[in-house]
Design a protein around this motif. Structure first.
Motif, PDB file in Angstrom:
ATOM      1  N   LEU A 213       0.833  -1.213   0.000  1.00  0.00           N
ATOM      2  CA  LEU A 213       0.000   0.000   0.000  1.00  0.00           C
ATOM      3  C   LEU A 213       0.861   1.254   0.000  1.00  0.00           C
ATOM      4  O   LEU A 213       0.537   2.231  -0.681  1.00  0.00           O
ATOM      5  CB  LEU A 213      -0.925  -0.013   1.229  1.00  0.00           C
ATOM      6  CG  LEU A 213      -2.056  -1.044   1.188  1.00  0.00           C
ATOM      7  CD1 LEU A 213      -2.742  -1.129   2.562  1.00  0.00           C
ATOM      8  CD2 LEU A 213      -3.085  -0.698   0.104  1.00  0.00           C
ATOM      9  N   ALA A 214       1.959   1.226   0.754  1.00  0.00           N
ATOM     10  CA  ALA A 214       2.858   2.369   0.773  1.00  0.00           C
ATOM     11  C   ALA A 214       3.491   2.577  -0.607  1.00  0.00           C
ATOM     12  O   ALA A 214       3.612   3.708  -1.092  1.00  0.00           O
ATOM     13  CB  ALA A 214       3.942   2.168   1.831  1.00  0.00           C
ATOM     14  N   ALA A 215       3.890   1.471  -1.242  1.00  0.00           N
ATOM     15  CA  ALA A 215       4.525   1.571  -2.567  1.00  0.00           C
ATOM     16  C   ALA A 215       3.547   2.118  -3.612  1.00  0.00           C
ATOM     17  O   ALA A 215       3.933   2.901  -4.493  1.00  0.00           O
ATOM     18  CB  ALA A 215       5.034   0.196  -2.999  1.00  0.00           C
ATOM     19  N   ASP A 216       2.280   1.727  -3.488  1.00  0.00           N
ATOM     20  CA  ASP A 216       1.270   2.206  -4.436  1.00  0.00           C
ATOM     21  C   ASP A 216       1.110   3.723  -4.344  1.00  0.00           C
ATOM     22  O   ASP A 216       0.750   4.376  -5.340  1.00  0.00           O
ATOM     23  CB  ASP A 216      -0.086   1.545  -4.152  1.00  0.00           C
ATOM     24  CG  ASP A 216      -0.123   0.113  -4.644  1.00  0.00           C
ATOM     25  OD1 ASP A 216       0.762  -0.267  -5.427  1.00  0.00           O
ATOM     26  OD2 ASP A 216      -1.049  -0.625  -4.242  1.00  0.00           O
ATOM     27  N   ARG A 217       1.378   4.267  -3.172  1.00  0.00           N
ATOM     28  CA  ARG A 217       1.239   5.711  -2.986  1.00  0.00           C
ATOM     29  C   ARG A 217       2.530   6.444  -3.279  1.00  0.00           C
ATOM     30  O   ARG A 217       2.616   7.667  -3.111  1.00  0.00           O
ATOM     31  CB  ARG A 217       0.774   6.002  -1.547  1.00  0.00           C
ATOM     32  CG  ARG A 217      -0.613   5.429  -1.250  1.00  0.00           C
ATOM     33  CD  ARG A 217      -1.076   5.789   0.145  1.00  0.00           C
ATOM     34  NE  ARG A 217      -1.262   7.230   0.296  1.00  0.00           N
ATOM     35  CZ  ARG A 217      -2.351   7.904  -0.067  1.00  0.00           C
ATOM     36  NH1 ARG A 217      -3.364   7.269  -0.606  1.00  0.00           N
ATOM     37  NH2 ARG A 217      -2.444   9.201   0.107  1.00  0.00           N
ATOM     38  N   GLY A 218       3.550   5.702  -3.671  1.00  0.00           N
ATOM     39  CA  GLY A 218       4.815   6.339  -4.032  1.00  0.00           C
ATOM     40  C   GLY A 218       5.628   6.793  -2.838  1.00  0.00           C
ATOM     41  O   GLY A 218       6.425   7.730  -2.945  1.00  0.00           O
TER      42      GLY A 218
END
Length: 218
Positions: A213-218
């Motif tokens: 989820l963190a990676a999806d938000r950059g």
């Protein structure tokens, strides 16, 4: 002979619930302190971030409840299964309230692996209980704080937070009873070992979910 300078012997926890709590303490803390969860709970993200979490949890709970249904009648699984805990209908309703089309969702790579791990426990109810414990007891405890923070920080309406609402009169009494059920599980020492190991792994899956989820938000 033990000398006065020898360290005290380590005594393992006497009950299954105490052993689970002790064995997962570090993994639990690491999951709760993941950057995504820390930012979400501190008000540094937005409603979309919460919706993203709820979307991925839908796949997790579908797997949990599907496997639970398949294990109905098993003495180990039935010790913790309870219709009052069923979350998929509420989570689906919450996502609809958030304007999410659940039919268009796909699991993240970490969640796909998490789901596979849950599905594999159909062959070993002791390991299923580990995932049940990790998610549902967490919802009954820290999940209540999550709901409060989502209202406080992002103005999420109660109609989108029914996932955290349980038809249970006294949550503490219920959680105590749940732990009593864990302590009475009809498992031998090897079964308890498998349960504890799987619970540690379950927290790892949750950490991976949060990282995605963190990676999806950059």
């Amino acid at each position: 002979m033990t000398s006065i300078s020898d360290p005290p012997a380590t005594v393992p926890p006497a009950t299954v619930s105490a052993r689970l709590r002790a064995a997962t303490a570090v993994a639990h803390e690491q999951a709760e302190s993941s950057p995504f969860i820390d930012d979400l709970m501190s008000g540094r993200l937005d409603v979309d971030a919460y919706a993203g979490l709820a979307q991925q949890l839908l796949f997790v709970y579908r797997a949990l409840e599907d496997v639970g249904d398949r294990l109905a009648g098993d003495a180990v699984a039935d010790a913790v299964r309870d219709e009052k805990l069923r979350r998929v209908p509420r989570l689906t309703a919450d996502l609809a309230a958030l304007g999410v089309d659940v039919d268009a969702l796909t699991p993240s790579p970490a969640v796909a692996a998490y789901v596979s791990a849950i599905e594999a426990t159909v062959a070993d109810p002791a390991r299923y209980v580990a995932h049940h414990y990790t998610r549902y007891l967490g919802d009954l405890s820290g999940g209540q704080v999550v709901a409060h923070r989502m209202r406080q920080h992002y103005g999420v309406d109660d109609a989108a937070l029914t996932f955290y609402a349980f038809d249970i009169d006294k949550l503490k009494r219920y959680k105590d009873s749940y732990r009593d059920s864990l302590d009475a599980l009809p498992l031998d020492a090897d079964g308890v070992d498998r349960l504890v190991d799987e619970a540690i792994g379950a927290f790892g899956h949750n950490q991976a979910l949060f990282a995605d989820l963190a990676a999806d938000r950059g």
